[in-house]
Design a protein around this motif. Sequence first.
Motif, PDB file in Angstrom:
ATOM      1  N   ALA A   1      16.595  18.169 -23.253  1.00 22.53           N
ATOM      2  CA  ALA A   1      17.351  17.043 -22.097  1.00 22.53           C
ATOM      3  C   ALA A   1      16.626  17.457 -21.130  1.00 22.53           C
ATOM      4  O   ALA A   1      16.444  16.460 -20.705  1.00 22.53           O
ATOM      5  N   ARG A   2      16.449  18.742 -20.642  1.00 22.35           N
ATOM      6  CA  ARG A   2      16.346  18.613 -19.345  1.00 22.35           C
ATOM      7  C   ARG A   2      14.859  18.494 -19.151  1.00 22.35           C
ATOM      8  O   ARG A   2      14.356  17.737 -18.115  1.00 22.35           O
ATOM      9  N   ALA A   3      13.485  19.210 -19.680  1.00 19.62           N
ATOM     10  CA  ALA A   3      12.493  19.200 -20.007  1.00 19.62           C
ATOM     11  C   ALA A   3      11.830  17.725 -19.807  1.00 19.62           C
ATOM     12  O   ALA A   3      11.483  17.028 -19.469  1.00 19.62           O
ATOM     13  N   ASP A   4      12.689  16.501 -21.360  1.00 19.73           N
ATOM     14  CA  ASP A   4      12.430  14.855 -21.047  1.00 19.73           C
ATOM     15  C   ASP A   4      12.804  14.786 -19.412  1.00 19.73           C
ATOM     16  O   ASP A   4      12.433  13.847 -18.577  1.00 19.73           O
ATOM     17  N   VAL A   5      14.318  14.893 -18.991  1.00 21.22           N
ATOM     18  CA  VAL A   5      14.485  14.340 -18.085  1.00 21.22           C
ATOM     19  C   VAL A   5      13.549  15.428 -17.062  1.00 21.22           C
ATOM     20  O   VAL A   5      13.406  13.527 -15.394  1.00 21.22           O
ATOM     21  N   ALA A   6      12.896  16.098 -16.182  1.00 18.09           N
ATOM     22  CA  ALA A   6      12.357  16.422 -15.530  1.00 18.09           C
ATOM     23  C   ALA A   6      10.990  15.528 -15.805  1.00 18.09           C
ATOM     24  O   ALA A   6      10.130  14.835 -15.006  1.00 18.09           O
ATOM     25  N   ALA A   7      10.078  15.035 -17.220  1.00 12.19           N
ATOM     26  CA  ALA A   7       9.200  14.974 -17.333  1.00 12.19           C
ATOM     27  C   ALA A   7       9.062  13.502 -16.773  1.00 12.19           C
ATOM     28  O   ALA A   7       8.515  12.802 -16.170  1.00 12.19           O
ATOM     29  N   ALA A   8      10.343  12.520 -17.285  1.00  8.83           N
ATOM     30  CA  ALA A   8      10.520  11.041 -17.069  1.00  8.83           C
ATOM     31  C   ALA A   8      10.254  11.089 -15.043  1.00  8.83           C
ATOM     32  O   ALA A   8      10.454  10.723 -14.909  1.00  8.83           O
ATOM     33  N   LEU A   9      11.133  12.147 -14.403  1.00 10.02           N
ATOM     34  CA  LEU A   9      10.923  11.942 -13.221  1.00 10.02           C
ATOM     35  C   LEU A   9       9.713  11.873 -12.234  1.00 10.02           C
ATOM     36  O   LEU A   9       9.518  11.514 -11.860  1.00 10.02           O
ATOM     37  N   ALA A  10       9.224  12.973 -13.537  1.00 11.40           N
ATOM     38  CA  ALA A  10       7.627  12.861 -12.334  1.00 11.40           C
ATOM     39  C   ALA A  10       6.842  11.350 -12.755  1.00 11.40           C
ATOM     40  O   ALA A  10       6.754  10.853 -11.809  1.00 11.40           O
ATOM     41  N   LEU A  11       7.343  10.505 -13.624  1.00 13.37           N
ATOM     42  CA  LEU A  11       6.871   9.359 -13.841  1.00 13.37           C
ATOM     43  C   LEU A  11       7.488   8.421 -12.752  1.00 13.37           C
ATOM     44  O   LEU A  11       6.709   7.603 -12.314  1.00 13.37           O
ATOM     45  N   TRP A  12       8.663   8.943 -12.503  1.00 10.92           N
ATOM     46  CA  TRP A  12       9.502   7.887 -11.585  1.00 10.92           C
ATOM     47  C   TRP A  12       9.591   8.546 -10.026  1.00 10.92           C
ATOM     48  O   TRP A  12       8.970   7.453  -9.458  1.00 10.92           O
ATOM     49  N   GLU A  13       8.665   9.407 -10.302  1.00 11.94           N
ATOM     50  CA  GLU A  13       8.177   9.905  -8.330  1.00 11.94           C
ATOM     51  C   GLU A  13       6.865   9.380  -8.437  1.00 11.94           C
ATOM     52  O   GLU A  13       6.168   8.515  -7.225  1.00 11.94           O
ATOM     53  N   GLY A  14       6.279   9.709  -9.331  1.00 10.30           N
ATOM     54  CA  GLY A  14       5.104   8.469  -9.789  1.00 10.30           C
ATOM     55  C   GLY A  14       5.133   7.286  -9.733  1.00 10.30           C
ATOM     56  O   GLY A  14       3.699   6.100 -10.253  1.00 10.30           O
TER      57      GLY A  14
ATOM     58  N   ARG B   1       0.852  -0.942  -0.171  1.00  7.96           N
ATOM     59  CA  ARG B   1      -0.383   0.389  -0.222  1.00  7.96           C
ATOM     60  C   ARG B   1       0.690   0.918   0.068  1.00  7.96           C
ATOM     61  O   ARG B   1       0.595   2.186  -0.388  1.00  7.96           O
ATOM     62  N   ALA B   2       2.310   0.971   0.956  1.00  9.83           N
ATOM     63  CA  ALA B   2       3.159   2.606   0.851  1.00  9.83           C
ATOM     64  C   ALA B   2       3.130   2.804  -1.118  1.00  9.83           C
ATOM     65  O   ALA B   2       3.232   3.811  -1.290  1.00  9.83           O
ATOM     66  N   GLN B   3       3.579   1.325  -2.076  1.00  5.08           N
ATOM     67  CA  GLN B   3       4.269   1.761  -3.164  1.00  5.08           C
ATOM     68  C   GLN B   3       3.172   2.469  -3.995  1.00  5.08           C
ATOM     69  O   GLN B   3       3.409   2.888  -4.215  1.00  5.08           O
ATOM     70  N   ASN B   4       1.896   1.942  -3.740  1.00  2.00           N
ATOM     71  CA  ASN B   4       0.208   2.343  -4.077  1.00  2.00           C
ATOM     72  C   ASN B   4       0.557   3.887  -4.211  1.00  2.00           C
ATOM     73  O   ASN B   4       0.430   4.942  -5.113  1.00  2.00           O
ATOM     74  N   LEU B   5       0.072   4.238  -2.778  1.00  2.79           N
ATOM     75  CA  LEU B   5       0.116   5.537  -2.244  1.00  2.79           C
ATOM     76  C   LEU B   5       2.047   6.426  -3.100  1.00  2.79           C
ATOM     77  O   LEU B   5       1.286   8.080  -3.006  1.00  2.79           O
TER      78      LEU B   5
END
Length: 318
Positions: free
Chosen positions: A305-318, A160-164
């Motif tokens: 590259a910065r914009a792509d990395v920022a978008a990818a990080l949003a996926l990583w954190e989600g 559940r922690a992972q889901n959150l």
Amino acid sequence: AALARAVELDPPGAWGYAAWPATFSGVAPRAPNEKRFAALARLRVPRAHAALAAYLRSRVALILNRAGEAEAHLLKSAPLFTACRWFHDSAVGELYVRLGRFTEALPPLERAAASAPAEPRAHFWRGEALYWLGRSAEAEASWAEGAARGRKLFWVRGWRAQNLLWQGRWEEAAEEAAAATALEPGHGWAWGWLGAAKARAGRPLEGLKDLRRALALDPTDREARIVVGEALALAGRPQEALRALAEAARRDPAHPWIWVLRAWVKGTTGDERGMLDDYAKAGLYAPALLRSWTPRRPRPDAETARADVAAALALWEG
């Protein structure tokens, strides 16, 4: 032989006897799992035990990313679960989720959740399939249902922690992960989620302590090792973060998120050349993560590259 005897004595519990040793082989380094799979492949078993052997082979093949073998062995294991068909449906759905076949995963997971509603496992895997299909509200409902069915089980609270975490609900994730560690303090998995939640909630130094405890308990936890680098960066210690991520890359060079995080950290320090080098490697291993990466143009301009990395990080954190 001992597992087969346990299955004979308690057929409804067959899934537990079969799943336990195979599932936890996932925490072992790759080489022992290669040897385990080879040994299972050579093993001659009586016909009566063939389904059990097939299930064990399936679990280890999945750990080794041998998708075709994992699916074939899992389907052969169906007779093992005659008294608990929900678990076989759940295992098939899990396999398809892990392979990215989310639409195929839903029917067996729906059957499993309907036939054994008190079992959290099918609800959680169903939630993951729905999440990756973009059906976030249904995913959350399924996860919440699974969590309600196992409040006293450490793996339920940890899952559940992972889901959150995926939903960016850091403080709630930290509460669930803390509950999991209180129930079973000896499992590194939940400590890793606790550390990630704290780091992303703005408490990276607290998170680092939990992440290091996770690695002390399970040095093979690659996600915890990667998040150590993220937490150090969030704590304003970029050089230490890069050293941690370099160690993660040494152990697991094909993991794309390592290179995404390295690109992010290098970008924050002004090392544009290094950022673009790591961007190119991330795209090589997972081109879908970076919108502008192509084999012909693996290094775009720095701002792209910065914009792509920022978008990818949003996926990583989600």
